[in-house]
Design an enzyme around this catalytic site. Structure first.
Site, mmCIF file in Angstrom:
data_model
loop_
_atom_site.group_PDB
_atom_site.id
_atom_site.type_symbol
_atom_site.label_atom_id
_atom_site.label_comp_id
_atom_site.label_asym_id
_atom_site.label_seq_id
_atom_site.Cartn_x
_atom_site.Cartn_y
_atom_site.Cartn_z
ATOM 1 N N HIS A 74 15.422 -0.242 0.351
ATOM 2 C CA HIS A 74 16.231 -1.103 1.139
ATOM 3 C C HIS A 74 15.752 -0.906 2.526
ATOM 4 C CE1 HIS A 74 20.869 -0.753 2.722
ATOM 5 N NE2 HIS A 74 20.304 -1.792 3.353
ATOM 6 N N GLU A 134 16.149 -6.944 7.882
ATOM 7 C CA GLU A 134 15.447 -5.691 7.911
ATOM 8 C C GLU A 134 14.532 -5.745 9.028
ATOM 9 O OE1 GLU A 134 16.401 -2.655 6.205
ATOM 10 O OE2 GLU A 134 17.954 -3.972 5.554
ATOM 11 N N HIS A 138 15.606 -3.496 12.292
ATOM 12 C CA HIS A 138 15.082 -2.425 12.196
ATOM 13 C C HIS A 138 13.532 -2.469 12.665
ATOM 14 C CE1 HIS A 138 18.683 -0.497 10.297
ATOM 15 N NE2 HIS A 138 18.591 -1.365 9.345
#
Ligand SMILES: *[C@@H]1O[C@H](CO)[C@@H](O)[C@H](O)[C@H]1NC(C)=O
Ligand SMILES: *[C@@H]1O[C@H](CO)[C@@H](O)[C@H](O)[C@H]1NC(C)=O
Length: 251
Positions: A74, A134, A138
């Site tokens: 993930h 992502e 992040h």
């Protein structure tokens, strides 16, 4: 002649640096305190260890996606040292890329691993959006990957290093194999306690396991980081959400 403190400490740093892997000496981390963990008082600057220094490796178990014998990714999420999230907009607006699929396609070795081990659960046509999300939310918050932290930054190297590191961690902390060795295999139901202790004894720290109803959803492993890119597991700061038993379905 008397050696000054500065000379002595730079000699000490040199000898430590030469023992480190080349990937690190290529980074602008020569002045980093050796082996100082992120979130510790000795951590050093943002190129030495991530300032959002609690890193979460989040692997998921999604029916129909990825190899039958592998969890898939993930994300790799840098949280603040107190366990808070970094926010939806990421940490560097100048490095928000919306074409992650083509960026990763320019590194075919990496791209192949991404499609195998990091598929979007919405299907392959969503992979690019998933990876862009992502990276933007992040990846840009991993301070050690900022271009200024490289001595010779090449375009997209931050992106390759972010996803490449995450995939290496997935391989190292291969949950399917860890569970398989403890005789926990897909197609069965297991007590949450046994499931978690199998992971804890293999990794050495407490994971966070999440469920959707009684079905297994994700396993989170927490890390601090030293020497700019060496990941050291640490206990989860959060509780697992599975109650009683965990259903671990076949893919
Ligand atoms: C492709 O990505 C991998 C994984 O991060 C990296 O090791 C490699 O250097 C990259 N290749 C190129 C040509 O940048
Ligand atoms: C587990 O139980 C707690 C407390 O009853 C509840 O809040 C939570 O939603 C449950 N978790 C799942 C995955 O069902």
């Amino acid at each position: 002649m008397k050696l000054s403190i500065a000379t002595i400490s730079s000699l000490a740093i040199l000898s430590v640096t030469s023992a480190l892997p080349t990937s690190l000496t290529a980074r602008a981390s020569d002045s980093c305190p050796a082996n100082a963990l992120s979130c510790s008082s000795t951590a050093g600057g943002s190129c030495c260890s991530p300032t959002n220094g609690l890193l979460l490796l989040v692997q998921q178990w999604v029916k129909g996606f990825g190899p039958d014998d592998s969890f898939t990714m993930h994300g790799l999420w840098p949280d603040t040292c107190s366990g808070g999230q970094t926010g939806n907009n990421g940490c560097d607006s100048s490095r928000q890329y919306d074409d992650l699929e083509s960026i990763l396609q320019s590194n075919q070795t990496l791209y192949k691993d991404m499609t195998t081990y990091w598929p979007s659960y919405k299907g392959a046509s969503n992979n690019g959006d998933f990876w862009s999300h992502e990276w933007g939310k992040h990846g840009t918050c991993v301070s050690t990957l900022a271009p200024k932290c490289y001595s010779d930054f090449k375009k997209n190297q931050d992106v390759y290093d972010y996803f490449g590191t995450a995939l290496q961690l997935r391989e190292k902390y291969d949950l399917y194999s860890i569970l398989n060795k403890a005789k926990i295999t897909p197609g069965g139901s297991y007590s949450a306690k046994d499931f978690e202790s199998a992971i804890e004894s293999a990794v050495g720290v407490k994971p966070k396991v999440t469920c959707s109803g009684s079905d297994l959803e994700e396993v989170w492993i927490y890390f601090n980081v030293k020497n700019s890119n060496q990941y050291v597991p640490t206990d989860s700061v959060d509780d697992s959400t599975c109650n009683g038993s965990i259903n671990y379905p076949t893919k």
